[in-house]
Write an enzyme that holds these catalytic residues in place. Structure first.
Site, PDB file in Angstrom:
ATOM      1  N   HIS A 117      -7.932  15.843   7.589  1.00 56.15           N
ATOM      2  CA  HIS A 117      -7.228  14.793   6.846  1.00 56.15           C
ATOM      3  C   HIS A 117      -6.619  13.759   7.797  1.00 56.15           C
ATOM      4  O   HIS A 117      -5.909  14.099   8.733  1.00 56.15           O
ATOM      5  CB  HIS A 117      -6.131  15.451   6.012  1.00 56.15           C
ATOM      6  CG  HIS A 117      -5.477  14.536   5.031  1.00 56.15           C
ATOM      7  ND1 HIS A 117      -4.339  13.819   5.326  1.00 56.15           N
ATOM      8  CD2 HIS A 117      -5.799  14.233   3.754  1.00 56.15           C
ATOM      9  CE1 HIS A 117      -3.973  13.114   4.270  1.00 56.15           C
ATOM     10  NE2 HIS A 117      -4.838  13.340   3.310  1.00 56.15           N
ATOM     11  N   ASP A 173      -7.013  -0.509   0.028  1.00 55.99           N
ATOM     12  CA  ASP A 173      -6.927   0.913   0.366  1.00 55.99           C
ATOM     13  C   ASP A 173      -6.846   1.686  -0.933  1.00 55.99           C
ATOM     14  O   ASP A 173      -5.882   1.524  -1.689  1.00 55.99           O
ATOM     15  CB  ASP A 173      -5.689   1.178   1.232  1.00 55.99           C
ATOM     16  CG  ASP A 173      -5.534   2.648   1.610  1.00 55.99           C
ATOM     17  OD1 ASP A 173      -6.498   3.419   1.428  1.00 55.99           O
ATOM     18  OD2 ASP A 173      -4.445   3.029   2.080  1.00 55.99           O
ATOM     19  N   MET A 174      -7.849   2.504  -1.194  1.00 53.10           N
ATOM     20  CA  MET A 174      -7.838   3.227  -2.468  1.00 53.10           C
ATOM     21  C   MET A 174      -8.613   4.526  -2.357  1.00 53.10           C
ATOM     22  O   MET A 174      -9.563   4.639  -1.587  1.00 53.10           O
ATOM     23  CB  MET A 174      -8.447   2.369  -3.576  1.00 53.10           C
ATOM     24  CG  MET A 174      -9.876   1.963  -3.337  1.00 53.10           C
ATOM     25  SD  MET A 174     -10.518   0.918  -4.660  1.00 53.10           S
ATOM     26  CE  MET A 174     -12.193   0.634  -4.093  1.00 53.10           C
ATOM     27  N   ALA A 175      -8.134   5.496  -3.107  1.00 51.22           N
ATOM     28  CA  ALA A 175      -8.941   6.678  -3.374  1.00 51.22           C
ATOM     29  C   ALA A 175      -9.804   6.346  -4.581  1.00 51.22           C
ATOM     30  O   ALA A 175      -9.508   5.425  -5.345  1.00 51.22           O
ATOM     31  CB  ALA A 175      -8.063   7.880  -3.649  1.00 51.22           C
ATOM     32  N   LYS A 225     -18.534   3.839 -12.112  1.00 51.10           N
ATOM     33  CA  LYS A 225     -18.466   3.007 -10.911  1.00 51.10           C
ATOM     34  C   LYS A 225     -17.743   3.755  -9.788  1.00 51.10           C
ATOM     35  O   LYS A 225     -18.210   3.791  -8.643  1.00 51.10           O
ATOM     36  CB  LYS A 225     -17.763   1.689 -11.216  1.00 51.10           C
ATOM     37  CG  LYS A 225     -18.510   0.816 -12.224  1.00 51.10           C
ATOM     38  CD  LYS A 225     -17.742  -0.457 -12.523  1.00 51.10           C
ATOM     39  CE  LYS A 225     -18.483  -1.300 -13.559  1.00 51.10           C
ATOM     40  NZ  LYS A 225     -17.741  -2.548 -13.885  1.00 51.10           N
ATOM     41  N   GLY A 307      -3.097  -5.270  -0.709  1.00 53.89           N
ATOM     42  CA  GLY A 307      -2.321  -4.792   0.422  1.00 53.89           C
ATOM     43  C   GLY A 307      -1.015  -5.526   0.642  1.00 53.89           C
ATOM     44  O   GLY A 307      -0.180  -5.077   1.439  1.00 53.89           O
ATOM     45  N   GLN A 308      -0.816  -6.652  -0.059  1.00 56.86           N
ATOM     46  CA  GLN A 308       0.396  -7.444   0.172  1.00 56.86           C
ATOM     47  C   GLN A 308       1.655  -6.685  -0.250  1.00 56.86           C
ATOM     48  O   GLN A 308       2.670  -6.696   0.453  1.00 56.86           O
ATOM     49  CB  GLN A 308       0.310  -8.772  -0.585  1.00 56.86           C
ATOM     50  CG  GLN A 308       1.502  -9.691  -0.354  1.00 56.86           C
ATOM     51  CD  GLN A 308       1.366 -11.001  -1.118  1.00 56.86           C
ATOM     52  OE1 GLN A 308       0.262 -11.423  -1.466  1.00 56.86           O
ATOM     53  NE2 GLN A 308       2.488 -11.643  -1.399  1.00 56.86           N
TER      54      GLN A 308
END
Length: 348
Positions: A117, A173-175, A225, A307-308
């Site tokens: 991880h 940034d995403m899972a 998706k 991301g902001q």
């Protein structure tokens, strides 16, 4: 919830990792990465992970190896064997090598097998951005999500981050599940329900119970998706690296003596090779300006770049302190006592 200065939280986590046998410099690197997750408002990738990391260090499924072995080095491409080291350390190495290769070849692609991880994927995309490159970082996890129409977990909630440099940087940034498993575990520890769109129970029925969700299935973001993209990440990280993929990746919270054995992929692109870095920054700045100038829906004050919000959170956290849940503080105190680590007085 309590708020503490960032250095206090970093010291706490670093002391715990050092007491668990990690080199002090490496312990601080890992601690800083996890605290940054909390600072950005991503508690699921923050200090709540410390007890699990320590459990695995003590059980031997995570090693104190400092750097991954380079097993393939072929022009713009490299393959690393992480030897089950702390994932944050070898992922820093992986993206640094990808950036180095991008400088030489325009693009660098580095995969890492037998990994662990790596915290928040944003860290590695941001490292590429800081070096003036477009950066992509992704990893596979144990299967947690079904294929559309299925009732068996076949793909992980595989994280992916993309960073774009410029005066207005972009950081996605995403899972690929509707919500990261860490968020569900945090909800369970705090006694909160979760949205029905996050997960299903073991029978495939959507549930608001985090305990049932942990024993069941995560649901992919965007339905087919998210499922499709998660499967592709498994190919790029696990299959391409020669490491584990699909059911070969083991759960982080399963048997702590069995290696997680995930895989990572890092990609860096040097904009200067495509034309000029200055032109790229101007063009991305123009794109960002178009986004910011969009007409707003009723009740909305501003639209944000990806991301902001997290970057704003981090700046505020470093300035004003980072808020940590009571359950996380209790877990830190317990694991500190277990390994004989001293915690800063502010935490005790």
């Amino acid at each position: 919830m309590s708020t503490f200065p960032v250095p206090v939280l970093v010291d706490a986590a670093a002391n715990i990792f050092t007491a668990a046998g990690v080199d002090p410099k490496d312990a601080r690197t890992v601690a800083e990465a996890l605290v940054e997750g909390d600072a950005r408002g991503i508690a699921s990738h923050g200090l709540m992970l410390v007890p699990m990391y320590v459990d695995r260090l003590l059980a031997g499924s995570v090693t104190t190896v400092r750097t991954a072995e380079v097993v393939v080095d072929a022009g713009a491409v490299a393959v690393l064997d992480a030897h089950n080291a702390l994932g944050i350390l070898t992922a820093d190495q992986g993206m640094a090598l990808a950036v180095e290769k991008a400088r030489a070849y325009g693009a660098g692609v580095v995969t890492s097998r037998h990994a662990f991880h790596f915290g928040g994927a944003f860290r590695y995309a941001q490292r590429a951005v800081d070096a003036g490159c477009v950066g992509i970082a992704a990893a596979n996890t144990r299967p947690l999500m079904p294929a559309p129409g299925g009732a068996t977990a076949v793909v992980g909630n595989n994280p992916i981050a993309v960073g774009v440099p410029g005066d207005d940087p972009i950081l996605v940034d995403m899972a690929l599940s509707e919500a990261a498993l860490g968020k569900i575990r945090l909800a369970e520890s705090e006694g909160r329900e979760i949205p029905l769109t996050w997960a299903a129970d073991a029978d495939g029925t959507p549930t608001s119970d985090p305990t049932a969700a942990i024993a069941g299935l995560l649901l992919p973001t965007g339905g087919p998706k998210g499922y499709g993209l998660a499967l592709v990440v498994d190919v790029l990280a696990g299959v391409l690296s020669g490491g584990a993929y699909g059911s070969g990746v083991k759960g982080l919270y399963a048997d702590s003596a069995v290696p997680n054995d995930c895989a990572h992929v890092f990609i860096a692109l040097d904009p200067a090779v495509f034309g000029s870095a200055g032109d790229f920054h101007q063009r991305t700045g123009d794109l960002a300006a178009q986004v910011r100038a969009s007409r707003l829906a009723p009740g909305v004050e501003a639209v944000l770049l990806p991301g902001q919000r997290e970057a704003d959170n981090a700046r505020r956290g470093h300035r004003e302190g980072v808020t940590v849940a009571a359950s996380v503080l209790t877990a830190l105190a317990d694991v500190a006592a277990r390994v004989g680590a001293d915690l800063p007085g502010e935490l005790t």
